[in-house]
Write an enzyme that holds these catalytic residues in place. Structure first.
Site, short mmCIF file in Angstrom:
data_model
loop_
_atom_site.label_atom_id
_atom_site.label_comp_id
_atom_site.label_asym_id
_atom_site.label_seq_id
_atom_site.Cartn_x
_atom_site.Cartn_y
_atom_site.Cartn_z
N LYS A 212 15.35 0.57 11.39
CA LYS A 212 14.81 1.33 12.52
C LYS A 212 14.69 2.78 12.11
O LYS A 212 15.57 3.32 11.44
CB LYS A 212 15.71 1.18 13.74
N TYR A 215 9.64 6.23 13.53
CA TYR A 215 8.31 5.68 13.78
C TYR A 215 8.36 4.37 14.56
O TYR A 215 7.39 3.98 15.20
CB TYR A 215 7.61 5.42 12.43
N GLU A 217 10.35 0.16 14.27
CA GLU A 217 11.32 -0.79 13.73
C GLU A 217 10.71 -1.58 12.58
O GLU A 217 9.49 -1.74 12.49
CB GLU A 217 11.78 -1.75 14.82
N ASP A 332 5.85 12.94 2.25
CA ASP A 332 7.17 12.64 2.84
C ASP A 332 8.00 11.82 1.86
O ASP A 332 8.63 10.82 2.24
CB ASP A 332 6.99 11.89 4.16
#
EC number: 2.7.11.30
Length: 502
Positions: A212, A215, A217, A332
């Site tokens: 999780k 954004y 799960e 990221d």
């Protein structure tokens, strides 16, 4: 003369300016026929007046026409003969002074019927009652239908994809590998056809939740017995879902060190919308999870590092051909966004913030996404807001800073001389567990600190070279940082010098 009135009927003669007036009656006694309007002193239904004779027709309460006649006195007769309409009442009157009993020849008619004349009628009341009853019943039925449909959906598992046995586009016996190989050899190189993706999404069985994040799960699911990972995005993260799907389906994107994309679909279940991204499943989980529980030797360390930078190098590289691939920056990068395969190699995942470079127009394609990267891994130029957003190379160099921190995480878990450090995040000893921009800016930009190296690295050639490599990746000046291709070549030489086959 005859004076006729029906509604607002003009009575009398007209002046030069067009105004109607009642004529001045002769000063004599006029005899009129009377019916239903006879005074007490009338004889043989004859009445006398100094005004007008009249005949009137009107509709009674039951809707039947009733004709009456009689005498009108001189005073006010002009107004009465004009017959001002009464709302919701049909009536017409005609007046005369021509001769005695002149009203015998008057035959007024009711004005035309209007819809509003039935407003208060009994038929309308019944129709209104029936309409209200029917509408009320329909409303109750609709409410009951919606309620039971909602309750039925509530009883279903939250993340279940309907098992509609649609084998039209996927023949029995076909595996995911078969489908992907077919699409690569005969398709556009941008992934499975949309209809095949939707069919796969319909047939997946969700097994268990395995992660999780901000954004949404991640679930482990099965398609025809094969394990897959299903990323279920929150509806607020639709921009991330769309961008990641778009990047994964870029032509020539598939690479052994990029997470294998299978399908994407939007599933509407009435009360909510679910955004699915279906990829290969890797049971080792993220590099972050793997390093917390696993120690490394030099070979496994180099394998993790080399495969990770190979995936990053593929992302950063533009491929020129008839079906070319644009250069892509991740934006990221962190150990939680890199997955570890069974064979000990890595693949890069989570491309929701990726940015593309369109070389034909020299344009940087930035996703319209409010989400930002992870503060702990942000380079100094992002933290101090000096990054040139219109220059694609700025994003490439920002990725390399983050990758240098990942190399540090990996190297700390490599055993040398029987010693190994416990897993820690970069800057664990300098900032809180959830650092703010100000925390990171002070450490990275103002104090220009970087993660420290254990003393044992200096006595191990492989770890010493790894330390030098990561230092050149996280340099304060973006232009001084190594490219992914240079890091890849350096790691390949290190492996070759230690007789390690990657």
């Amino acid at each position: 003369m005859l004076l006729r009135s029906a509604g607002k009927l003009n009575v009398g003669t007209k002046k030069e300016d067009g105004e109607s007036t009642a004529p001045t009656p002769r000063p004599k006694v006029l005899r009129c026929k009377c019916h239903h309007h006879c005074p007490e002193d009338s004889v043989n239904n004859i009445c006398s007046t100094d005004g007008y004779c009249f005949t009137m027709i009107e509709e009674d309460d039951s809707g039947l026409p009733v004709v009456t006649s009689g005498c009108l006195g001189l005073e006010g007769s002009d107004f009465q003969c004009r017959d001002t309409p009464i709302p919701h009442q049909r009536r017409s009157i005609e007046c005369c002074t021509e001769r005695n009993e002149c009203n015998k020849d008057l035959h007024p008619t009711l004005p035309p019927l209007k819809n509003r004349d039935f407003v208060d009628g009994p038929i309308h009341h019944r129709a209104l009652l029936i309409s209200v009853t029917v509408c009320s019943l329909l409303l109750v039925l609709i409410i009951l239908f919606c309620y039971f449909r909602y309750k039925r959906q509530e009883t279903r598992p939250r993340y279940s994809i309907g098992l509609e046995q649609d084998e039209t586009y996927i023949p029995p016996g076909e595996s995911l590998r078969d489908l992907i190989e077919q699409s690569q050899s005969s398709g556009s190189g941008s992934g499975l056809p949309l209809l095949v993706q939707r069919t796969i999404a319909k047939q997946i069985q969700m097994v268990k939740q395995i992660g999780k994040g901000r954004y949404g799960e991640v679930w482990m699911g099965k398609w025809r017995g094969e394990k897959v990972a299903v990323k279920v995005f929150f509806t607020t993260e639709e921009a991330s879902w769309f961008r990641e799907t778009e990047i994964y389906q870029t032509v020539l994107m598939r690479h052994e060190n990029i997470l294998g994309f299978i399908a994407a679909d939007i599933k509407g279940t009435g009360s909510w919308t679910q955004l699915y991204l279906i990829t290969d499943y890797h049971e080792n989980g993220s590099l972050y999870d793997y390093l917390k529980s696993t120690t490394l030797d030099a070979k496994s360390m180099l394998k993790l590092a080399y495969s990770s930078v190979s995936g990053l190098c593929h992302l950063h590289t533009e491929i020129f051909s008839t079906q070319g691939k644009p250069a892509i920056a991740h934006r990221d990068l962190k150990s939680k966004n890199i997955l570890v395969k069974k064979n000990g190699t890595c693949c890069i995942a989570d491309l929701g913030l990726a940015v593309k470079f369109i070389s034909d127009t020299n344009e940087v394609d930035i996703p319209p996404n409010t989400r930002v990267g992870t503060k702990r891994y942000m380079p100094p130029e992002v933290l101090d807001e000096s990054l040139n957003r219109n220059h694609f190379q700025s994003y490439i160099m920002a990725d390399m800073y983050s990758f240098g921190l990942i190399l540090w995480e990996v190297a700390r878990r490599c055993v040398s001389g029987g010693i190994v450090e416990e897993y820690q995040l970069p800057y664990h000893d300098l900032v809180p567990s959830d650092p703010s921009y100000e925390d990171m800016r002070e450490i990275v930009c103002i104090k220009k600190l970087r993660p420290s190296f254990p003393n044992r690295w200096s006595s191990d050639e492989c770890l010493r070279q790894m330390g030098k490599l990561m230092t050149e990746c996280w340099a304060h000046n973006p232009a001084s940082r190594l490219t992914a291709l240079r890091v890849k070549k350096t790691l390949a030489k290190m492996s070759e010098s230690q007789d390690i086959k990657l």
